[in-house]
Design a protein around this motif. Structure first.
Motif, PDB file in Angstrom:
ATOM      1  N   ALA A  64       0.764  -1.253  -0.191  1.00 20.63           N
ATOM      2  CA  ALA A  64       0.005  -0.171  -0.057  1.00 20.63           C
ATOM      3  C   ALA A  64       0.908   1.356   0.116  1.00 20.63           C
ATOM      4  O   ALA A  64       1.911   1.289   0.434  1.00 20.63           O
ATOM      5  N   GLY A  65       0.361   2.174  -0.729  1.00 18.95           N
ATOM      6  CA  GLY A  65       1.425   3.453  -0.907  1.00 18.95           C
ATOM      7  C   GLY A  65       0.787   4.452  -1.901  1.00 18.95           C
ATOM      8  O   GLY A  65      -0.534   4.457  -2.024  1.00 18.95           O
ATOM      9  N   GLY A  66       1.594   4.992  -2.432  1.00 21.19           N
ATOM     10  CA  GLY A  66       0.905   6.070  -3.473  1.00 21.19           C
ATOM     11  C   GLY A  66       1.099   5.121  -4.890  1.00 21.19           C
ATOM     12  O   GLY A  66       1.504   4.257  -4.882  1.00 21.19           O
ATOM     13  N   TRP A  67       0.424   5.779  -6.006  1.00 16.60           N
ATOM     14  CA  TRP A  67       0.430   5.013  -7.347  1.00 16.60           C
ATOM     15  C   TRP A  67       1.686   5.069  -7.736  1.00 16.60           C
ATOM     16  O   TRP A  67       2.201   5.911  -8.332  1.00 16.60           O
ATOM     17  N   SER A  68       2.070   3.833  -7.692  1.00 15.69           N
ATOM     18  CA  SER A  68       3.437   3.497  -8.611  1.00 15.69           C
ATOM     19  C   SER A  68       3.672   1.986  -8.958  1.00 15.69           C
ATOM     20  O   SER A  68       2.970   1.373  -8.391  1.00 15.69           O
ATOM     21  N   THR A  69       4.632   1.866  -9.751  1.00 12.32           N
ATOM     22  CA  THR A  69       5.047   0.629 -10.297  1.00 12.32           C
ATOM     23  C   THR A  69       6.365   0.232  -9.721  1.00 12.32           C
ATOM     24  O   THR A  69       6.823  -0.741  -9.900  1.00 12.32           O
ATOM     25  N   VAL A  70       6.835   0.963  -8.874  1.00 13.31           N
ATOM     26  CA  VAL A  70       8.129   0.885  -8.226  1.00 13.31           C
ATOM     27  C   VAL A  70       7.853   0.396  -6.793  1.00 13.31           C
ATOM     28  O   VAL A  70       7.385   1.283  -5.855  1.00 13.31           O
ATOM     29  N   ALA A  71       8.445  -0.720  -6.573  1.00 13.20           N
ATOM     30  CA  ALA A  71       8.321  -1.365  -5.304  1.00 13.20           C
ATOM     31  C   ALA A  71       9.005  -0.436  -4.006  1.00 13.20           C
ATOM     32  O   ALA A  71       8.428  -0.267  -3.069  1.00 13.20           O
ATOM     33  N   ALA A  72       9.947   0.234  -4.330  1.00 12.69           N
ATOM     34  CA  ALA A  72      10.664   1.126  -3.063  1.00 12.69           C
ATOM     35  C   ALA A  72       9.739   2.283  -2.742  1.00 12.69           C
ATOM     36  O   ALA A  72      10.057   2.701  -1.773  1.00 12.69           O
ATOM     37  N   THR A  73       8.799   2.603  -3.567  1.00 19.50           N
ATOM     38  CA  THR A  73       8.068   3.804  -3.206  1.00 19.50           C
ATOM     39  C   THR A  73       6.759   3.284  -2.376  1.00 19.50           C
ATOM     40  O   THR A  73       6.069   4.411  -1.769  1.00 19.50           O
ATOM     41  N   TYR A  74       6.539   2.137  -1.880  1.00 22.55           N
ATOM     42  CA  TYR A  74       5.420   1.701  -1.233  1.00 22.55           C
ATOM     43  C   TYR A  74       5.685   1.627   0.251  1.00 22.55           C
ATOM     44  O   TYR A  74       6.867   1.090   0.556  1.00 22.55           O
TER      45      TYR A  74
END
Length: 121
Positions: free
Chosen positions: A98-108
């Motif tokens: 869960a996090g912001g809309w992203s396809t990058v794992a590190a951003t979650y």
């Protein structure tokens, strides 16, 4: 804080189906986009699908497009991943995040513990 618990993994034959669930507890689950990622042995974690906070938009990796469907029920604090026409190359540990809309794992920000999916040929 958001806690995530995946379930629904298992062993299935090629061509079969599984539905993964990602159950959330904590505050404001509906404030987060949710992504499904997977990691096979010896490989990097990769994006599978993402869904926006409201479920109005989705993203799929090319490798699963047309076979997998991501959805969410905010009233139940749950996100689903319906997986059809499974292939041996789909074998991996599947994680929701869960996090912001992203396809990058590190951003979650928040991750579940993962659930194993094994597809036999």
């Amino acid at each position: 804080q958001v806690q995530l618990v995946e379930s629904g993994g298992g062993l299935v034959q090629a061509g079969g189906s599984l539905r993964l669930s990602c159950a959330a507890s904590g505050h404001s689950f509906s404030s987060y986009a949710v992504g499904w990622f997977r990691q096979a042995p010896g490989k990097e974690r990769e994006i599978v699908a993402v869904i926006t906070r409201t479920g109005s938009s989705t993203y799929y990796a090319d490798s699963v497009k047309g076979r997998f469907t991501i959805s969410r029920d905010n009233a139940k604090n749950t996100v689903y991943l319906q997986m059809n026409s499974l292939k041996p190359e789909d074998t991996a540990v599947y994680y929701c995040a869960a996090g912001g809309w992203s396809t990058v794992a590190a951003t979650y920000d928040y991750w579940g513990q993962g659930t194993q999916v094994t597809v036999s040929s």
